[in-house]
Design a protein around this motif. Structure first.
Motif, PDB file in Angstrom:
ATOM      1  N   ARG A  31       0.817  -1.323   0.075  1.00 42.63           N
ATOM      2  CA  ARG A  31      -0.022   0.078   0.202  1.00 42.63           C
ATOM      3  C   ARG A  31       0.802   1.336  -0.001  1.00 42.63           C
ATOM      4  O   ARG A  31       0.313   2.318  -0.098  1.00 42.63           O
ATOM      5  N   SER A  52       5.436   4.302  -6.746  1.00 39.14           N
ATOM      6  CA  SER A  52       4.229   4.412  -6.060  1.00 39.14           C
ATOM      7  C   SER A  52       3.690   2.996  -5.831  1.00 39.14           C
ATOM      8  O   SER A  52       4.194   1.798  -6.455  1.00 39.14           O
ATOM      9  N   SER A  53       2.555   2.735  -4.989  1.00 38.76           N
ATOM     10  CA  SER A  53       1.920   1.317  -4.896  1.00 38.76           C
ATOM     11  C   SER A  53       1.506   0.853  -6.079  1.00 38.76           C
ATOM     12  O   SER A  53       1.450  -0.475  -6.502  1.00 38.76           O
ATOM     13  N   GLY A  54       1.094   1.628  -7.095  1.00 40.20           N
ATOM     14  CA  GLY A  54       0.735   1.307  -8.552  1.00 40.20           C
ATOM     15  C   GLY A  54       1.697   1.359  -9.533  1.00 40.20           C
ATOM     16  O   GLY A  54       1.709   0.778 -10.754  1.00 40.20           O
TER      17      GLY A  54
END
Length: 114
Positions: A31, A52-54
């Motif tokens: 996360r 980033s988490s993505g």
């Protein structure tokens, strides 16, 4: 609580490559954004790269095109592939978990010298 352990540092010749790893414990890894920073002797800690988490990435200008950050959420690990290393890349490299609370690893030393 997140614990981060860096590995992969060492001595490399100019123009060489190293791959740093940062293994994280804790359930929040996937996360949180993750980042790499470094601190050279006598200098302040500086930002290198983040993901980033993505999976969106960002880099400092000093390493753009030479370093690549990536993450594998399945094994709670973030990587920093460093190519075309220069003597000025010599530093202690730290990974960080970036979230409501930031966590830091202990660092791994990278020496670039012939």
């Amino acid at each position: 609580q997140v614990q981060l352990v860096e590995s992969g540092g060492g001595l490399v010749q100019p123009g060489g490559s190293l791959r740093l790893s940062c293994a994280a414990s804790g359930s929040i890894f996937s996360r949180n954004a993750m980042g790499w920073y470094r601190q050279a002797p006598g200098k302040q800690r500086e930002y290198i790269a983040s993901i980033s988490s993505g999976g969106l990435t960002n880099y400092a200008n000093s390493v753009k095109g030479r370093f690549t950050i990536s993450r594998d959420n399945a094994v709670n690990t973030v990587y920093l592939q460093m190519n075309s290393l220069k003597p000025e890349d010599t530093a202690v490299y730290y990974c960080a978990s970036i979230g409501v609370q930031n966590y830091w690893g202990q660092g791994t030393q990278v020496y670039v010298a012939s």
